[in-house]
Design an enzyme around this catalytic site. Structure first.
Site, PDB file in Angstrom:
ATOM      1  N   SER A 230       0.826  -1.187   0.000  1.00 55.17           N
ATOM      2  CA  SER A 230       0.000   0.000   0.000  1.00 55.17           C
ATOM      3  C   SER A 230       0.871   1.252   0.000  1.00 55.17           C
ATOM      4  CB  SER A 230      -0.930  -0.081   1.210  1.00 55.17           C
ATOM      5  OG  SER A 230      -2.066   0.681   1.038  1.00 55.17           O
ATOM      6  N   ASP A 457      -8.765  -3.844  -6.428  1.00 53.99           N
ATOM      7  CA  ASP A 457      -8.275  -3.302  -5.166  1.00 53.99           C
ATOM      8  C   ASP A 457      -9.021  -2.004  -4.869  1.00 53.99           C
ATOM      9  OD1 ASP A 457      -6.684  -1.876  -3.208  1.00 53.99           O
ATOM     10  OD2 ASP A 457      -5.021  -3.223  -3.676  1.00 53.99           O
ATOM     11  N   HIS A 485      -7.451  -5.701  -0.931  1.00 53.96           N
ATOM     12  CA  HIS A 485      -6.316  -4.782  -0.967  1.00 53.96           C
ATOM     13  C   HIS A 485      -5.018  -5.544  -0.745  1.00 53.96           C
ATOM     14  CE1 HIS A 485      -4.003  -1.233  -0.679  1.00 53.96           C
ATOM     15  NE2 HIS A 485      -3.937  -1.155   0.638  1.00 53.96           N
TER      16      HIS A 485
END
Length: 516
Positions: A230, A457, A485
């Site tokens: 991320s 995502d 995610h």
């Protein structure tokens, strides 16, 4: 809900870090040039010079109180422009390679955020949950970034103040509600300035990447091996930009696109949440007990919007002093978008809330904000805003700009667009001027870097991974066709095998490889 760039990785808690939209955008070419120039100045190609003391330090490892893990404190300059000035202490943890096989060095991990605790992620998941062949060959290492958790944490509001902040209406319907939302963001910023004035100008991603290079050297590694999820992908890409000759094996999972101004990041992520919601809704409507009905995905979206309007007008009880209004309800729903494993929990929570009992959605929202049962909060949201507002210029000059942007956000997401457009207002009143700007990262000369993207995502849209892999001179794109995610360690043998092979022998998969 503040939703700019808290990019949550699903391996921690519900999803360890997830909001990209906290409101920085509009970076100019001049800002990008300043960022690039600062990066070049920040990365001496040979001797660390004035930083020799930091690069030459020895870590004193001690027992963490968590079985198998050791902890230490790393020193770094608070301000890299003044290396002889004030210092900052950064929390480091490791678990040694288990064997068998030759040790490959250290593997740093970061779960995202900004604001996610890397030490907590290591001790709670990565150090015991990463594939055994990887843990056998690497010392697993984490450092809490400056301003985060155990590393001189940014503080802004008390628990009761955060409770109030998280309940402010983020879909204002009239000037009074617009003023209330603007005032809430100003109070948040003022709290950060009051409680964290010294560190606030020094929590940029560039500075954290420089801290990582000191740690690399202190650990005795010639090259940095790293898995960032991320926001951790932006941190890893920034490291590669600063120190391309020191790049070892970098995995950037759930990638960000550093070339975008935050208004575009915000809109793209808003569209990502819509994509994820529609995947949830497509699954939900096949079940007879779907709280949003069984007619169609579009009808489910309309039903959720109606529910949000209803709790905006009349919040539902939760069994405690906080009622469930629209802001907390929206946060609870978004929290469950990070991992399809949370969809059953979301269906149950929505069923309860539509029936007049909001504790289930409140629990999801609390997990998102890292609120403890005693009413205290981790510093996740504080660090998130501090890093975001330093890394990019503010998205909006004021509420009038938000009103102009709302239609484009609602086009990106009929369900979440209005709220996420207003959530991007928070950096407008930030007390510390930004030091960075959007720019392409090429990292010329770096070893092969593996970029991983998931097609549905919610927090880091797939096109960001495509863009980052294309920008990096040595980027290779690995695609997971699925929901949720990030991709590593989420159940795809194809993904895990490709990443493990790269980490263990340095061979990336063929560019464009796809897994499901």
């Amino acid at each position: 809900m503040d939703s700019r760039r808290l990019l949550r990785t699903s391996a921690t808690a519900l999803a360890a870090a997830g909001l990209i939209l906290s409101g920085c955008s509009g970076g100019s070419d001049a800002a990008a040039s300043r960022t690039t120039a600062a990066a070049r100045q920040a990365s001496p190609s040979s001797s660390p010079g004035a930083l020799k003391t930091f690069y030459g330090q020895k870590l004193t490892w001690r027992d963490c109180g968590v079985t198998g893990f050791q902890c230490a404190t790393l020193r770094a300059p608070l301000d890299y422009a003044k290396p002889d000035g004030e210092q900052i202490d950064l929390a480091v943890s490791r678990v040694r390679a288990t064997g068998p096989g030759k040790r490959l060095g250290s593997l740093l991990v970061n779960p995202g955020g900004p604001g996610g605790s890397a030490v907590g992620y290591l001790q709670g998941y990565a150090g015991v949950g990463y594939p055994a062949p990887v843990r056998a060959r690497y010392d697993m290492v984490a450092v809490d970034p400056r301003g985060v958790a155990r590393s001189e944490p940014v503080e802004c509001l008390t628990g009761p103040q955060m409770d109030t902040f998280t309940q402010v209406d983020q879909t204002p319907d009239d000037p009074a509600e617009v003023n209330a939302l603007s005032a809430a963001f100003k109070d948040f910023s003022a709290g950060c300035a009051k409680e964290s004035r010294a560190i606030l100008p020094h929590v940029s991603t560039v500075e954290t990447a420089r801290d990582m290079d000191i740690l690399r050297a202190v650990l005795g590694d010639e090259k940095l091996s790293y898995v960032g999820a991320s926001y951790g992908t932006f941190l890893g890409a920034t490291y590669a930009e600063l120190f391309p000759d020191r790049v070892g094996r970098l995995v950037l999972d759930g990638a960000m696109d550093p070339s975008l101004p935050a208004i575009d990041l915000n809109r793209d992520q808003t569209a990502g949440f819509e994509t994820s919601f529609r995947a949830f809704a497509a699954d939900c409507v096949t079940k007879p007990d779907c709280p949003l009905g069984t007619a169609s995905v579009d009808a489910a979206g309309a039903a959720l919007k109606k529910f949000f309007r209803d709790v905006d007008a009349e919040p539902v009880p939760t069994g405690e002093s906080r009622a469930l209004g629209e802001s907390l309800a929206t946060t609870g729903v978004i929290a469950a978008m990070y991992d399809e494993g949370a969809w059953p929990q979301l269906r149950e929570a929505l069923t309860q809330a539509i029936g007049g009992e909001g504790s289930g959605l409140l629990a999801l929202a609390d997990s998102y904000y890292e609120r403890e049962a005693d009413g205290t909060y981790a510093n996740l949201m504080f660090a998130n805003a501090a890093v975001n507002c330093l890394d990019l210029p503010a998205a909006y000059a004021g509420p009038a700009d938000v009103s102009k942007a709302v239609p484009s956000f609602e086009k990106a997401s009929p369900v979440f667009g209005r709220g996420l457009a207003w959530a991007a207002l928070n950096c407008t009143s930030w007390p510390t001027p930004p030091t960075g700007g959007p720019h392409r990262i090429t990292a010329e000369g770096a070893a092969p870097i593996l970029v991983v993207g998931t097609t549905r995502d919610p927090a880091t849209p797939y096109k960001w991974a495509q863009s980052l892999a294309g920008q990096l001179s040595s980027g290779t794109l690995l695609t997971y066709e699925g929901d949720g995610h990030t991709a590593y360690g989420r159940g795809s043998d194809c993904i895990d095998t490709a990443i493990n092979t790269y980490l263990l022998d340095g061979t990336p998969p063929a560019d464009g490889k796809r897994c499901s």
